[in-house]
Enzyme design. Structure first.
Site, PDB file in Angstrom:
ATOM      1  CB  CYS A 115      -0.930   0.008   1.209  1.00  0.00           C
ATOM      2  SG  CYS A 115      -2.058  -1.388   1.207  1.00  0.00           S
ATOM      3  CG  HIS A 262      -3.197   3.461   0.831  1.00  0.00           C
ATOM      4  ND1 HIS A 262      -3.539   2.965  -0.410  1.00  0.00           N
ATOM      5  CD2 HIS A 262      -3.404   2.442   1.719  1.00  0.00           C
ATOM      6  CE1 HIS A 262      -3.920   1.707  -0.276  1.00  0.00           C
ATOM      7  NE2 HIS A 262      -3.852   1.365   0.998  1.00  0.00           N
ATOM      8  CG  ASN A 292      -6.762  -0.787  -0.298  1.00  0.00           C
ATOM      9  OD1 ASN A 292      -5.873  -0.575  -1.117  1.00  0.00           O
ATOM     10  ND2 ASN A 292      -6.524  -0.946   0.989  1.00  0.00           N
TER      11      ASN A 292
HETATM   12  N1  ACO Z   1     -19.633  -8.823   5.107  1.00  0.00           N
HETATM   13  C1  ACO Z   1     -20.374  -9.136   6.195  1.00  0.00           C
HETATM   14  N2  ACO Z   1     -19.836  -9.495   7.367  1.00  0.00           N
HETATM   15  C2  ACO Z   1     -18.512  -9.556   7.443  1.00  0.00           C
HETATM   16  C3  ACO Z   1     -17.674  -9.249   6.359  1.00  0.00           C
HETATM   17  C4  ACO Z   1     -18.285  -8.874   5.151  1.00  0.00           C
HETATM   18  N3  ACO Z   1     -17.580  -8.563   4.064  1.00  0.00           N
HETATM   19  N4  ACO Z   1     -16.393  -9.389   6.749  1.00  0.00           N
HETATM   20  C5  ACO Z   1     -16.409  -9.765   8.028  1.00  0.00           C
HETATM   21  N5  ACO Z   1     -17.694  -9.876   8.458  1.00  0.00           N
HETATM   22  C6  ACO Z   1     -18.165 -10.251   9.771  1.00  0.00           C
HETATM   23  C7  ACO Z   1     -17.145 -11.037  10.571  1.00  0.00           C
HETATM   24  O1  ACO Z   1     -17.204 -12.393  10.253  1.00  0.00           O
HETATM   25  C8  ACO Z   1     -17.566 -10.743  11.975  1.00  0.00           C
HETATM   26  O2  ACO Z   1     -18.653 -11.566  12.279  1.00  0.00           O
HETATM   27  P1  ACO Z   1     -18.804 -12.157  13.777  1.00  0.00           P
HETATM   28  O3  ACO Z   1     -18.947 -10.976  14.648  1.00  0.00           O
HETATM   29  O4  ACO Z   1     -20.036 -12.993  13.649  1.00  0.00           O
HETATM   30  O5  ACO Z   1     -17.562 -12.930  14.017  1.00  0.00           O
HETATM   31  C9  ACO Z   1     -18.091  -9.319  11.915  1.00  0.00           C
HETATM   32  O6  ACO Z   1     -18.399  -9.055  10.534  1.00  0.00           O
HETATM   33  C10 ACO Z   1     -17.082  -8.294  12.386  1.00  0.00           C
HETATM   34  O7  ACO Z   1     -15.824  -8.598  11.755  1.00  0.00           O
HETATM   35  P2  ACO Z   1     -14.555  -7.758  12.053  1.00  0.00           P
HETATM   36  O8  ACO Z   1     -13.436  -8.282  11.217  1.00  0.00           O
HETATM   37  O9  ACO Z   1     -14.368  -7.679  13.534  1.00  0.00           O
HETATM   38  O10 ACO Z   1     -15.050  -6.367  11.492  1.00  0.00           O
HETATM   39  P3  ACO Z   1     -14.394  -4.992  11.694  1.00  0.00           P
HETATM   40  O11 ACO Z   1     -15.373  -4.100  12.324  1.00  0.00           O
HETATM   41  O12 ACO Z   1     -13.021  -5.073  12.263  1.00  0.00           O
HETATM   42  O13 ACO Z   1     -14.244  -4.529  10.177  1.00  0.00           O
HETATM   43  C11 ACO Z   1     -12.534  -4.254   8.559  1.00  0.00           C
HETATM   44  C12 ACO Z   1     -13.391  -5.242   9.310  1.00  0.00           C
HETATM   45  C13 ACO Z   1     -13.418  -3.401   7.676  1.00  0.00           C
HETATM   46  C14 ACO Z   1     -11.566  -5.020   7.692  1.00  0.00           C
HETATM   47  C15 ACO Z   1     -11.804  -3.384   9.588  1.00  0.00           C
HETATM   48  O14 ACO Z   1     -11.129  -4.154  10.529  1.00  0.00           O
HETATM   49  C16 ACO Z   1     -10.864  -2.442   8.950  1.00  0.00           C
HETATM   50  O15 ACO Z   1     -11.250  -1.497   8.316  1.00  0.00           O
HETATM   51  N6  ACO Z   1      -9.584  -2.652   9.135  1.00  0.00           N
HETATM   52  C17 ACO Z   1      -8.581  -1.811   8.551  1.00  0.00           C
HETATM   53  C18 ACO Z   1      -7.890  -2.573   7.576  1.00  0.00           C
HETATM   54  C19 ACO Z   1      -7.959  -1.966   6.227  1.00  0.00           C
HETATM   55  O16 ACO Z   1      -8.561  -0.988   5.940  1.00  0.00           O
HETATM   56  N7  ACO Z   1      -7.259  -2.625   5.393  1.00  0.00           N
HETATM   57  C20 ACO Z   1      -7.168  -2.182   4.068  1.00  0.00           C
HETATM   58  C21 ACO Z   1      -6.031  -2.832   3.470  1.00  0.00           C
HETATM   59  S1  ACO Z   1      -4.615  -2.486   4.332  1.00  0.00           S
HETATM   60  C22 ACO Z   1      -4.182  -1.058   3.909  1.00  0.00           C
HETATM   61  O17 ACO Z   1      -4.419  -0.640   2.828  1.00  0.00           O
HETATM   62  C23 ACO Z   1      -3.512  -0.310   4.936  1.00  0.00           C
END
Ligand code: ACO
Length: 335
Positions: A115, A262, A292
């Site tokens: 990234c 980014h 992304n």
């Molecule tokens: N659709 C529906 N439900 C989903 C999905 C989806 N696509 N993905 C995960 N879930 C579910 C999970 O299974 C979980 O269910 P559970 O509670 O029954 O176990 C629930 O949603 C919550 O999952 P989490 O992973 O805890 O969700 P979170 O609120 O952390 O959101 C996310 C996930 C969006 C990835 C978040 O952690 C985030 O934004 N992280 C930052 C990472 C990022 O932006 N990365 C981008 C690439 S890296 C970079 O460019 C820097």
């Protein structure tokens, strides 16, 4: 010592639009979850047979950047290609661009910084131009994520986030003091390498080994992301590295005309915007449309912002990235 500036920008995204509703037909997800967590409404995916690849998209973006920089391929001295998704395991995308654009035997370097790849690549270009070694450097960020994502419910936490596309910039020697790329700032923290990674196929996980050791449900050749850990680190590192760049140039957040973060996640960008007390006009986001796109996200966003007239001569433009590695960086530019 010369100065260096971005003299031309271009981007390309595949035509195939994949909406959140489209994804909900192939995995257990929904538009509300994706938008609420990431801000993403749709992304572009290469379609089999549409003629695109990571390097081909890079070429398409590069041609536009060259034209806008008013240079031809003969004027380019060096290619820097940032990607985590090269067409082949080796060689990288840079040499393929060199071949497709018939650029004699000029050097081509691939940057593997995910990234933050484009910021790292701009920094490398900046050094070569400022020392006088090269006059025009073509910098490309391009990704073909879609073919390598786990498009089932198992992979939904990662696969809904990423999209395909490419962006390019020409970094050119300039004599204008006090403008252009003022400084770049790079960091890494390999202790967290596995928190956002694709482990195999690789020399640690050759394909036969993967097949022998892993049940089909747990194959390590899809990307893994510890989402919440990445999020927490990203917001801290984004702020640190933007501040580092501002301080180096005796500037403050109030001096920023345009921040191009980014496009990791809209919530991360909004968090950073709030920390620096920037208005909506001072931060450019397009993750809503493209997801992304990793190394391509900053050059695509920068090009779009420039095309929309949101970046003018004299503006202070800040590029900032954080991603897998972990790696992060910023570039402070007086346009
Ligand atoms: N659709 C529906 N439900 C989903 C999905 C989806 N696509 N993905 C995960 N879930 C579910 C999970 O299974 C979980 O269910 P559970 O509670 O029954 O176990 C629930 O949603 C919550 O999952 P989490 O992973 O805890 O969700 P979170 O609120 O952390 O959101 C996310 C996930 C969006 C990835 C978040 O952690 C985030 O934004 N992280 C930052 C990472 C990022 O932006 N990365 C981008 C690439 S890296 C970079 O460019 C820097």
């Amino acid at each position: 010592m010369y100065t260096s500036k971005i003299s031309g920008l271009g981007y390309y995204v595949p035509e195939n639009v994949v909406t959140n509703d489209d994804l909900s037909k192939i995995m257990d997800t929904n538009d509300a979850w994706i938008q609420e967590r990431t801000g993403i409404k749709e992304r572009r995916h290469i379609k089999k047979g549409d003629g695109n690849s990571t390097s081909i998209m890079g070429v398409k973006a590069a041609k536009i950047a060259l034209e806008r920089a008013n240079v031809t391929t003969d004027d380019i001295d060096f290619i820097i290609f940032a990607t985590l998704s090269p067409d082949m395991y080796f060689p990288g995308g840079g040499v393929r661009v060199q071949d497709m654009m018939n650029m004699n035997t000029i050097p081509a370097l691939d940057v593997r910084n995910q990234c933050s790849g484009f910021v790292y690549a701009i920094s490398v270009a900046d050094q070569f131009v400022k020392t006088g070694m090269y006059k025009n450097v073509l910098v490309i960020g391009s990704e073909n994520h879609s073919g390598g994502l786990d498009m089932t419910t198992r992979g939904r936490g990662v696969s809904v986030i990423f999209g395909d596309g490419a962006g390019a910039a020409v970094v050119t020697r300039s004599e204008e003091k006090g403008s252009g790329i003022l400084s770049t700032h790079l960091h890494s923290e390999g202790a967290h390498a596995k928190e956002l990674s694709l482990e195999g196929p690789s020399t640690e996980h050759w394909v036969p080994e993967i097949i022998a050791e892993n049940p089909q449900e747990d194959i390590p050749y899809y990307p893994y992301m510890n989402g919440q850990f990445v999020f927490k680190n990203a917001v801290v590192r984004f702020s640190e590295v933007i501040n580092e760049g501002l301080q180096k140039n005796n500037l403050s957040a109030a001096d920023i005309d345009m921040l191009i973060p980014h496009q990791a996640n809209l919530r991360i960008s909004q968090f950073v915007q709030k920390q620096f007390r920037l208005s909506d006009d001072q931060v450019y986001n397009n993750i809503q449309k493209y997801g992304n796109t990793t190394a391509a996200s900053i050059p695509i966003a920068l090009t779009e912002a420039w095309e929309a007239g949101k970046i003018k001569k004299g503006d202070l433009v800040v590029l900032a990235a954080f991603g897998s590695g972990f790696t992060w960086g910023s570039a402070i530019i007086r346009w």
